[in-house]
Design a protein around this motif. Structure first.
Motif, PDB file in Angstrom:
ATOM      1  N   VAL A   1      59.204  20.388  10.374  1.00  0.00           N
ATOM      2  CA  VAL A   1      60.022  19.225  10.738  1.00  0.00           C
ATOM      3  C   VAL A   1      59.499  18.001   9.986  1.00  0.00           C
ATOM      4  CG1 VAL A   1      60.731  17.707  12.615  1.00  0.00           C
ATOM      5  CG2 VAL A   1      60.628  20.178  12.982  1.00  0.00           C
ATOM      6  N   LEU A   2      60.406  17.252   9.379  1.00  0.00           N
ATOM      7  CA  LEU A   2      60.021  16.088   8.581  1.00  0.00           C
ATOM      8  C   LEU A   2      59.671  14.907   9.479  1.00  0.00           C
ATOM      9  CD1 LEU A   2      62.781  16.237   5.804  1.00  0.00           C
ATOM     10  CD2 LEU A   2      60.451  17.140   5.713  1.00  0.00           C
ATOM     11  N   GLU A   3      58.713  14.116   9.012  1.00  0.00           N
ATOM     12  CA  GLU A   3      58.356  12.902   9.745  1.00  0.00           C
ATOM     13  C   GLU A   3      59.382  11.799   9.516  1.00  0.00           C
ATOM     14  OE1 GLU A   3      54.425  11.737   8.740  1.00  0.00           O
ATOM     15  OE2 GLU A   3      53.484  13.575   9.497  1.00  0.00           O
ATOM     16  N   LYS A   4      59.981  11.792   8.324  1.00  0.00           N
ATOM     17  CA  LYS A   4      61.027  10.828   7.999  1.00  0.00           C
ATOM     18  C   LYS A   4      62.204  11.579   7.414  1.00  0.00           C
ATOM     19  CE  LYS A   4      57.974   6.891   7.097  1.00  0.00           C
ATOM     20  NZ  LYS A   4      57.578   5.883   6.098  1.00  0.00           N
ATOM     21  N   PRO A   5      63.405  11.447   7.966  1.00  0.00           N
ATOM     22  CA  PRO A   5      63.758  10.719   9.191  1.00  0.00           C
ATOM     23  C   PRO A   5      63.048  11.295  10.418  1.00  0.00           C
ATOM     24  CG  PRO A   5      65.725  11.318   7.921  1.00  0.00           C
ATOM     25  CD  PRO A   5      64.588  12.083   7.337  1.00  0.00           C
ATOM     26  N   ALA A   6      62.662  10.410  11.314  1.00  0.00           N
ATOM     27  CA  ALA A   6      61.888  10.819  12.484  1.00  0.00           C
ATOM     28  C   ALA A   6      62.766  11.557  13.491  1.00  0.00           C
ATOM     29  CB  ALA A   6      61.260   9.589  13.144  1.00  0.00           C
ATOM     30  N   PRO A   7      62.190  12.506  14.226  1.00  0.00           N
ATOM     31  CA  PRO A   7      62.950  13.165  15.297  1.00  0.00           C
ATOM     32  C   PRO A   7      63.391  12.157  16.353  1.00  0.00           C
ATOM     33  CG  PRO A   7      60.928  14.368  14.800  1.00  0.00           C
ATOM     34  CD  PRO A   7      60.827  13.057  14.089  1.00  0.00           C
ATOM     35  N   GLU A   8      64.541  12.407  16.932  1.00  0.00           N
ATOM     36  CA  GLU A   8      65.029  11.522  17.986  1.00  0.00           C
ATOM     37  C   GLU A   8      65.732  12.356  19.055  1.00  0.00           C
ATOM     38  OE1 GLU A   8      67.910   8.819  16.491  1.00  0.00           O
ATOM     39  OE2 GLU A   8      69.285  10.364  15.778  1.00  0.00           O
TER      40      GLU A   8
END
Length: 518
Positions: free
Chosen positions: A265-272
């Motif tokens: 999972v990528l840090e950017k874009p951040a999970p929301e």
């Protein structure tokens, strides 16, 4: 037609005579096939016509020693010239292609023309030149030949409509750069990586390991979901429910933390995470996060869901399920009956035994009864592999006793240190003892069960006996001395490093401060 047949015979004899020159050039060209840049690129496109032009006079001289061949060459001298002119044209086409490839390579781009289209373009350029040679050099009347060619083309086109449809569809896909080799695509229920494309079909290697052959006409007429273009960045979503008794902010924080715990999972874009709906049985949430490996979404989503369960379990967040009226009434009856029962002390007794058998039992002078009084304040928590238990540099407000599983430790710095922690170990206690940040990052290497001491449980531990703070102060001073020795290896090799009495006194004052005593 009678006057036309001798020309065909002359052409056949001419091709047979110079077939040897063409055969001699082919092996040399194959050796340069894999090098398409620099001199190798020019050699690949020019070696065959160049060698044919060089070998043709030699072959003609050799055949001239055979009387029948000598008579034929003397009767048709223009045929050798026509052959040479034709291959000079082929060399010109090859030179143009080589130059075009070099220009594209110098600009740092990939060659945009597929191999299938290259072959067709060569035929389109060389075939008219061949007709011109027959007309201008040999004086043939190419009208009947062109008419015959057109008639044969029409018959073949009508008979091979499906084949031509696939051919034109493949050309269209390549020219528009819709898909190319290596792309991950989804067409209907077919999903996989494009292995290769030829004039008729596209071969797709699926996630399940199957190789599917999709006709180009079917591919061109379908909606193609390209998972690589224009970018591999894709958003995932996981829908989860939680009970009304759990605060939305706490649930959202747990969901986002679970997504960040998965390496893909990528840090950017951040999970929301957001609230979606209020149902009769709970609140629904949607977790959204981004990856660059959407074709692995089943595995990645599964890893995120696994972390969600552990995050929810440790935070006491319940995942509800729909209930009918009858099921709800039966459930409430069971709950009402359980309120009348005495609490089960088996887990508390198990925690007391685990504490006594751990390193904590050797660190402090406590007996089984002391651990039994302490056990109700200690939380038993489960962690899954890949979770970060504590990060180097963070403030420490708790420590843990590892009951089962394994932890991987890492101390970042000029000389990075890694280590493993097994069952029974006490971790994270130095931050509570000294007030300093965490000195190492601990990651769960395999599913583990830990006993967690928060500040309240730590104060209860200090208050069990008056000698506990002094023992822990001695332990902290000894650990601090060992850390200094590890930082200075040469000094540690020469002398025994003793605990600093002032450090011990400072730690003891801090521990007594937890108890309200100075």
């Amino acid at each position: 037609m009678t006057s036309y047949l001798p020309q065909i015979g002359e052409l056949v004899v001419l091709l047979l005579v110079f077939l040897l020159a063409l055969a001699l050039a082919s092996p040399v060209r194959r050796r340069t096939r894999h090098d398409q840049r620099g001199l190798g690129g020019f050699a690949h496109h020019l070696v065959r016509p160049a060698l044919v032009l060089i070998l043709t006079p030699l072959v003609a001289v050799a055949l001239g020693q055979w009387p029948p061949a000598h008579e034929w060459l003397a009767a048709y001298p223009n045929h050798v010239r026509a052959w040479m002119v034709f291959w000079a044209g082929v060399a010109t086409v090859g030179l143009g292609e080589a130059v075009a490839r070099q220009v594209v390579a110098w600009r740092g781009r990939e060659w945009p023309v597929p191999e299938l289209l290259e072959d067709m373009l060569r035929v389109v350029l060389i075939l008219p030149f061949a007709f011109l040679v027959l007309r201008l050099e040999l004086g043939w009347n190419i009208g009947p030949l062109l008419a015959s060619t057109a008639l044969v083309t029409a018959v073949l086109g009508f008979a091979l409509q499906g084949v031509l449809g696939n051919l034109l569809a493949g050309m269209s896909l390549h020219l528009t750069r819709t898909v190319k080799q290596g792309d991950w695509i989804q067409v209907g229920e077919v999903e996989g990586r494009i292995k290769r494309t030829n004039w008729r079909e596209t071969r797709v290697h699926t996630i399940n390991g199957h190789e599917l052959i999709v006709p180009n006409s079917e591919l061109a007429g379908s909606v193609i979901h390209n998972l690589n273009h224009p970018t591999a960045l894709r958003r995932h979503r996981v829908d989860v429910g939680a009970s009304y008794s759990d605060a939305p902010d706490e649930v959202i924080a747990a969901l986002e933390e679970a997504a960040r715990a998965v390496p893909d999972v990528l840090e950017k874009p951040a999970p929301e995470a957001i609230v979606t709906t209020f149902e009769d049985y709970g609140i629904n949430y949607r977790l959204r996060y981004w990856t660059r490996q959407y074709h692995r979404r089943a595995y990645i989503d599964g890893q995120v869901c696994r972390h969600i369960w552990y995050k929810f379990k440790r935070r006491g967040i319940e995942i509800p399920f729909p209930m009918s009226d009858k099921l709800l009434n039966d459930f409430m009856t069971v709950v009402y009956q359980q309120r009348k029962l005495e609490s089960d002390d088996r887990d508390v007794a198990a925690i007391a035994r685990d504490l006594a058998d751990s390193q904590l039992g050797a660190m402090v002078p406590l007996d089984a009864a002391d651990f039994a009084r302490l056990a109700p304040r200690v939380r038993r928590e489960a962690y899954t592999h890949g979770e970060v238990l504590m990060a180097q540099g963070d403030a420490g407000e708790s420590f843990h006793v590892l009951v089962s599983g394994r932890l991987q430790g890492r101390i970042a710095g000029p000389d990075e240190v890694t280590f493993e922690v097994g069952p029974g170990a006490v971790v994270g206690e130095m931050s509570l003892l000294t007030g300093e940040p965490r000195v190492a990052t601990l990651t769960v290497a395999e599913s583990s069960e830990l006993l967690t001491f928060d500040r309240e449980a730590f104060v209860a531990l200090l208050g069990l006996k008056d000698t506990v703070p002094e023992c822990l102060a001695d332990l902290a001073a000894s650990r601090m001395a060992q850390n200094r020795a590890a930082a200075d290896a040469s000094r540690a090799a020469r002398e025994q490093v003793a605990a600093d009495p002032q450090e011990r006194a400072g730690v003891l004052r801090r521990l007594l401060g937890f108890l309200g005593r100075r």
